[in-house]
Enzyme design. Structure first.
Site, short mmCIF file in Angstrom:
data_model
loop_
_atom_site.label_atom_id
_atom_site.label_comp_id
_atom_site.label_asym_id
_atom_site.label_seq_id
_atom_site.Cartn_x
_atom_site.Cartn_y
_atom_site.Cartn_z
N HIS A 1 -29.11 80.63 -1.68
CA HIS A 1 -30.15 80.05 -2.53
C HIS A 1 -30.28 78.55 -2.29
CE1 HIS A 1 -32.48 79.83 -6.40
NE2 HIS A 1 -32.00 78.59 -6.37
N GLU A 2 -29.15 77.86 -2.30
CA GLU A 2 -29.20 76.40 -2.12
C GLU A 2 -29.57 76.02 -0.69
OE1 GLU A 2 -29.35 74.71 -4.66
OE2 GLU A 2 -28.56 76.19 -6.07
N GLU B 1 -38.52 76.46 -5.43
CA GLU B 1 -37.88 77.72 -5.79
C GLU B 1 -38.39 78.89 -4.95
OE1 GLU B 1 -35.27 78.35 -7.61
OE2 GLU B 1 -35.04 76.23 -8.10
N HIS C 1 -33.23 75.64 -0.65
CA HIS C 1 -33.69 74.32 -1.10
C HIS C 1 -33.49 73.26 -0.01
CE1 HIS C 1 -34.73 75.17 -5.22
NE2 HIS C 1 -33.54 75.69 -5.49
#
Length: 490
Positions: A255-256, A285, A259
């Site tokens: 997930h990170e 997101e 980003h």
């Protein structure tokens, strides 16, 4: 030098100082000594004072009036600088400095109270943060809706009413799918066992590499609440480890990386300009969620991950790759937002959205927040919260003043649904690469069609151009119904 040259040179220094302030925040959440909290609060307040003075410098207005952009890029940069100048000029310097100081202290107070399951130790501080955010919202709104003024920081142009309408359209199908899944005869087996921290972190690095993370411009550290930080040539990620749940670490990492991949994928010519960062948190997101879910939780990638985890941990209690895919996507009525499955994640966001709107509007007092949280959670998920760390104390967002941030998670899921349709059509052999532990055909498509543009376009325009269609929840809801219908035999 022309007025435009003066403006951009001044902005370059402001962007550099802002990046330094962000690095102080990263340090506080990762390696800063616990005893340095008060010093760091003063440092953050001092940095914010300097930044606020620069962002409200009267010369910016003069340069904006006199500058003549020669290209679309210059015009958009001026538009973003003008927007930031107007917003910053409405906020008193005293308030900007006090917000920086208070939220820096609040973060540490929240972390200690969360560890002790003692919300009473944190609520007075949260009340102070809320009062400051209401004051900020009133200054920004100039008579308009307070919540909209805060939301505009994270998703420019979006309103609370529009978010509420979107959620109203999504909720019935999400609830129906959840009820069907939880009532299905076919239920995936949970992953059990002990999974040592160092082994998890080695696998996390392998997952980050699979998704194209640039280790020459990034690093991974541990934090209470996973996040990413930085841009241009330095974008770092964090994760957390629970030795009974390796998915927490691995999927937080992916997930990170989404980003950071966005920030590192922006055209390097935009560095130290307002174009050199993600255009909104909803778009941000969309990247973290499509990395984590549509690619990272796919049957193809989980097949690769099953083999790596089996080897790393000396076998798993899951029989084969097909069963492992179901386990990774297992739907359970858990407490924690960051651990929620794709079916229920947006329901967690909808609850937070309603609560924080009520807090900002004054319809809900901070002292009543724990009870309001527990009641709403029981109504929405059918489970009683067992401890504050699993309830109102689980998220750091309100402690650090991020009111208006939560709905961008769900908006990012909607954006990701639109992008996934376009990605799958453009890269039909993506699953073959994911099965080899190589997500780069997908990440490169996202970089070319979305990430490289940074702040060049407004959020909705960027998503529409990248996906080739209008924005709506249908692609996401259809994807969820098809995926989980297959897993659960619906």
């Amino acid at each position: 030098m022309s007025a435009l040259d003066h403006l951009m040179a001044f902005q370059r220094q402001t962007e550099a100082l802002s990046s330094v302030a962000e690095r102080l925040g990263w340090d506080q959440e990762t390696v800063m000594p616990r005893g340095a909290v008060e010093q760091r609060a003063e440092e953050m307040a001092a940095m914010e004072s300097v930044l606020h003075e620069r962002r409200t410098d009267p010369r910016i207005g003069e340069w904006l009036d006199a500058a003549r952009p020669r290209t679309q890029t210059e015009a958009r940069a001026m538009e973003l600088i003008a927007r930031d100048f107007r917003r910053a000029s409405r906020i008193p310097a005293r308030l900007a400095e006090e917000l920086a100081r208070t939220t820096s202290l609040a973060q540490a107070i929240w972390a200690e109270a969360r560890a002790k399951d003692a919300p009473q130790d944190f609520l007075p501080t949260l009340d102070n943060v809320l009062m400051l955010k209401r004051e900020e919202a009133a200054a920004l709104a100039e008579g308009g809706d307070l919540y909209d003024a805060l939301l505009d920081d994270y998703e420019p142009g979006m309103t609370g009413a529009a978010i509420a309408s979107l959620f109203e359209a999504m909720r019935p199908r999400l609830v129906a799918l959840r009820d069907a899944v939880l009532g299905a005869d076919r239920q995936p087996q949970p992953l059990t066992g002990h999974f040592p921290q160092e082994t998890q972190l080695r696998l996390a690095r392998a997952c980050a590499t699979a998704f194209g993370y640039d280790w020459a411009r990034g690093r991974i550290d541990l934090a209470v609440h996973p996040f990413s930080s930085g841009r241009w040539q330095d974008s770092r990620i964090t994760t957390r480890v629970v030795e009974t749940d390796p998915f927490n670490c691995l999927y937080s990492t992916i997930h990170e990386v989404g980003h950071s991949g966005y920030e590192l994928g922006i055209d390097p010519d935009y560095a130290f300009t307002p174009l050199g960062r993600g255009v909104s948190m909803g778009v941000h997101e969309s990247q973290s969620r499509i990395y984590e879910n549509q690619m990272g939780r796919s049957r193809a990638f989980t097949g690769w991950l099953f083999e790596r985890m089996s080897d790393a941990f000396g076998g798993l209690n899951i029989a084969d790759a097909d069963a492992f895919y179901a386990t990774v996507n297992r739907v359970t009525p858990g407490f924690i937002r960051t651990e929620a499955d794709e079916v229920q994640y947006n329901l967690h966001i909808m609850m937070r959205f309603d609560l924080e709107r009520d807090l900002i509007a004054g319809r809900l007092d901070v002292r009543d927040l724990p009870e309001a949280w527990d009641t709403r959670f029981r109504d929405d998920f059918g489970v009683a919260v067992d401890r504050p760390a699993h309830g109102v104390m689980q998220d750091v967002h309100w402690a650090v003043g991020l009111f208006g941030y939560f709905p961008t998670y769900a908006l990012g899921n909607v954006y990701a649904g639109c992008l996934n349709e376009a990605l799958r059509a453009a890269v039909p052999d993506l699953d073959a690469s994911l099965a080899r532990g190589d997500a780069t055909p997908g990440t490169e498509w996202l970089r070319e069609n979305l990430q490289r543009h940074g702040g060049l376009m407004k959020p909705a325009r960027l998503i529409e151009q990248a996906s080739g269609s209008g924005i709506g929840p249908e692609p996401l809801l259809t994807y969820l119904e098809q995926k989980f219908g297959c897993i659960y035999g619906l």
